[in-house]
Design a protein around this motif. Sequence first.
Motif, mmCIF file in Angstrom:
data_model
loop_
_atom_site.group_PDB
_atom_site.id
_atom_site.type_symbol
_atom_site.label_atom_id
_atom_site.label_comp_id
_atom_site.label_asym_id
_atom_site.label_seq_id
_atom_site.Cartn_x
_atom_site.Cartn_y
_atom_site.Cartn_z
ATOM 1 N N ILE A 3 0.833 -1.200 0.000
ATOM 2 C CA ILE A 3 0.000 0.000 0.000
ATOM 3 C C ILE A 3 0.872 1.256 0.000
ATOM 4 C CG2 ILE A 3 -1.445 1.405 1.521
ATOM 5 C CD1 ILE A 3 -3.176 -0.967 2.045
ATOM 6 N N ASN A 4 1.929 1.245 0.819
ATOM 7 C CA ASN A 4 2.818 2.408 0.878
ATOM 8 C C ASN A 4 3.448 2.697 -0.479
ATOM 9 O OD1 ASN A 4 2.592 3.232 3.577
ATOM 10 N ND2 ASN A 4 4.051 1.706 4.281
ATOM 11 N N ALA A 5 3.912 1.656 -1.162
ATOM 12 C CA ALA A 5 4.565 1.831 -2.464
ATOM 13 C C ALA A 5 3.579 2.347 -3.509
ATOM 14 C CB ALA A 5 5.186 0.510 -2.918
ATOM 15 N N MET A 6 2.344 1.828 -3.487
ATOM 16 C CA MET A 6 1.350 2.268 -4.473
ATOM 17 C C MET A 6 0.964 3.726 -4.268
ATOM 18 S SD MET A 6 -1.159 -1.053 -5.097
ATOM 19 C CE MET A 6 -1.456 -1.463 -3.378
ATOM 20 N N THR A 7 0.741 4.107 -3.002
ATOM 21 C CA THR A 7 0.362 5.497 -2.742
ATOM 22 C C THR A 7 1.498 6.451 -3.104
ATOM 23 O OG1 THR A 7 1.020 5.228 -0.414
ATOM 24 C CG2 THR A 7 -1.311 4.954 -0.940
ATOM 25 N N LYS A 8 2.730 6.051 -2.822
ATOM 26 C CA LYS A 8 3.878 6.899 -3.153
ATOM 27 C C LYS A 8 3.987 7.091 -4.657
ATOM 28 C CE LYS A 8 8.856 7.392 -2.368
ATOM 29 N NZ LYS A 8 10.067 6.800 -1.720
ATOM 30 N N ARG A 9 3.825 6.003 -5.411
ATOM 31 C CA ARG A 9 3.931 6.084 -6.866
ATOM 32 C C ARG A 9 2.823 6.954 -7.462
ATOM 33 N NH1 ARG A 9 6.428 2.914 -10.886
ATOM 34 N NH2 ARG A 9 6.006 3.935 -12.883
ATOM 35 N N LEU A 10 1.648 6.920 -6.847
ATOM 36 C CA LEU A 10 0.509 7.686 -7.349
ATOM 37 C C LEU A 10 0.458 9.102 -6.784
ATOM 38 C CD1 LEU A 10 -2.213 4.885 -7.142
ATOM 39 C CD2 LEU A 10 -1.261 5.862 -9.254
ATOM 40 N N GLY A 11 1.387 9.418 -5.869
ATOM 41 C CA GLY A 11 1.391 10.751 -5.272
ATOM 42 C C GLY A 11 0.237 10.977 -4.323
ATOM 43 N N ILE A 12 -0.177 9.907 -3.634
ATOM 44 C CA ILE A 12 -1.313 9.973 -2.708
ATOM 45 C C ILE A 12 -0.801 10.114 -1.281
ATOM 46 C CG2 ILE A 12 -3.255 8.676 -1.755
ATOM 47 C CD1 ILE A 12 -3.445 7.272 -4.479
ATOM 48 N N GLU A 13 -1.404 10.990 -0.529
ATOM 49 C CA GLU A 13 -1.034 11.178 0.866
ATOM 50 C C GLU A 13 -1.612 10.049 1.716
ATOM 51 O OE1 GLU A 13 -1.595 14.410 4.520
ATOM 52 O OE2 GLU A 13 -2.167 14.938 2.458
ATOM 53 N N MET A 14 -0.741 9.414 2.494
ATOM 54 C CA MET A 14 -1.188 8.378 3.412
ATOM 55 C C MET A 14 -1.815 9.024 4.639
ATOM 56 S SD MET A 14 -0.533 5.075 2.669
ATOM 57 C CE MET A 14 -0.204 4.295 4.236
ATOM 58 N N ASP A 15 -2.994 8.554 5.028
ATOM 59 C CA ASP A 15 -3.594 9.015 6.270
ATOM 60 C C ASP A 15 -4.226 7.828 6.972
ATOM 61 O OD1 ASP A 15 -5.791 8.515 4.705
ATOM 62 O OD2 ASP A 15 -6.403 10.601 4.523
ATOM 63 N N GLY A 16 -4.668 8.041 8.188
ATOM 64 C CA GLY A 16 -5.223 6.938 8.951
ATOM 65 C C GLY A 16 -4.117 6.077 9.526
ATOM 66 N N GLN A 17 -4.498 4.931 10.096
ATOM 67 C CA GLN A 17 -3.564 4.019 10.747
ATOM 68 C C GLN A 17 -3.409 2.753 9.911
ATOM 69 O OE1 GLN A 17 -1.674 4.175 13.799
ATOM 70 N NE2 GLN A 17 -0.838 2.405 12.745
ATOM 71 N N LEU A 18 -2.192 2.528 9.395
ATOM 72 C CA LEU A 18 -1.931 1.318 8.625
ATOM 73 C C LEU A 18 -2.190 0.085 9.499
ATOM 74 C CD1 LEU A 18 -0.924 0.786 5.719
ATOM 75 C CD2 LEU A 18 1.365 0.450 6.675
ATOM 76 N N HIS A 19 -2.756 -0.936 8.897
ATOM 77 C CA HIS A 19 -3.152 -2.180 9.573
ATOM 78 C C HIS A 19 -4.386 -2.017 10.453
ATOM 79 C CE1 HIS A 19 0.327 -4.175 8.008
ATOM 80 N NE2 HIS A 19 1.159 -3.373 8.639
ATOM 81 N N ARG A 20 -5.148 -0.955 10.251
ATOM 82 C CA ARG A 20 -6.496 -0.869 10.787
ATOM 83 C C ARG A 20 -7.423 -1.042 9.593
ATOM 84 N NH1 ARG A 20 -7.832 1.128 15.691
ATOM 85 N NH2 ARG A 20 -9.848 0.315 15.047
ATOM 86 N N ALA A 21 -8.377 -1.949 9.705
ATOM 87 C CA ALA A 21 -9.132 -2.414 8.550
ATOM 88 C C ALA A 21 -9.838 -1.298 7.785
ATOM 89 C CB ALA A 21 -10.135 -3.489 8.980
ATOM 90 N N LEU A 22 -10.583 -0.460 8.479
ATOM 91 C CA LEU A 22 -11.336 0.577 7.767
ATOM 92 C C LEU A 22 -10.397 1.608 7.147
ATOM 93 C CD1 LEU A 22 -14.045 1.687 6.912
ATOM 94 C CD2 LEU A 22 -14.190 2.919 9.087
ATOM 95 N N ASP A 23 -9.338 1.988 7.869
ATOM 96 C CA ASP A 23 -8.374 2.936 7.317
ATOM 97 C C ASP A 23 -7.713 2.367 6.057
ATOM 98 O OD1 ASP A 23 -8.926 4.741 9.293
ATOM 99 O OD2 ASP A 23 -7.129 4.353 10.473
ATOM 100 N N ASP A 24 -7.344 1.089 6.105
ATOM 101 C CA ASP A 24 -6.720 0.458 4.934
ATOM 102 C C ASP A 24 -7.694 0.397 3.763
ATOM 103 O OD1 ASP A 24 -4.378 0.184 6.290
ATOM 104 O OD2 ASP A 24 -4.423 -1.998 6.431
ATOM 105 N N ALA A 25 -8.954 0.095 4.044
ATOM 106 C CA ALA A 25 -9.951 0.050 2.970
ATOM 107 C C ALA A 25 -10.084 1.413 2.310
ATOM 108 C CB ALA A 25 -11.298 -0.418 3.510
ATOM 109 N N LYS A 26 -10.042 2.471 3.119
ATOM 110 C CA LYS A 26 -10.171 3.813 2.557
ATOM 111 C C LYS A 26 -8.931 4.218 1.761
ATOM 112 C CE LYS A 26 -13.603 5.643 5.751
ATOM 113 N NZ LYS A 26 -13.974 6.700 6.722
ATOM 114 N N ILE A 27 -7.761 3.678 2.139
ATOM 115 C CA ILE A 27 -6.563 3.925 1.342
ATOM 116 C C ILE A 27 -6.669 3.204 0.004
ATOM 117 C CG2 ILE A 27 -4.069 3.574 1.209
ATOM 118 C CD1 ILE A 27 -3.995 3.912 4.269
#
Length: 213
Positions: free
Chosen positions: A157-181
């Motif tokens: 997820i981190n690599a995909m968001t970085k490549r797409l220029g997307i800001e990471m928010d929420g808590q990684l490895h929390r289900a709803l936050d990951d779904a929203k990412i």
Amino acid sequence: MVRYKFLVIDLEATCNQPPQPDWDPEITEIIGAVILDSRLNQISEFQEFVKPVVNPQLSPFCLDLLKITQDDVDNADTFPEVYSQMLAWMRSSGLLIEDKNFILVTDGVFDCNQWLQHQCKLSEIEYPRWANSFSNIKKHFMYAVRTRKSDRSSFTINAMTKRLGIEMDGQLHRALDDAKIIVKIMKGIRGKRPEFAFSTNERFNRKWTLKFF
């Protein structure tokens, strides 16, 4: 006309470190789930903790990784009860369980093949037919941005968001936050490929062997 198009899910499960081959992973957080229309607008969301039964005491590693407390799962319902709540939410949001009218989207193959399949076996319930096929965002990402790792491994997820220029928010490895990412990644792909369909590209592997990391 079908109003809803995508069900984006993420599951989190019990874990231990170092890995134990005889460990029974159980879902602890079901489901970071988000329903989107065809334009990727959010319609509804669902999140619930699940009480583990085989290994009810979470390991220190698991508590730190998921950033949850023992009370979160101790006070939760067991998987069959929470799964029933999720199905009721899906139906109330317009998703057809039997005559599937949506595309299931996941971050890779583990949510269905590993966590959900194993949990259904532990809980002695039938694996859901609506999860027999799904859309793997990792595969779509590689196709959409025309990239592939030299070792042919998948992107995080981190690599995909970085490549797409997307800001990471929420808590990684929390289900709803990951779904929203995952939803953000879908929107990032649509930003590059406006007509990208996110069609089904995986089939449930009933012969999957549990993997531990």
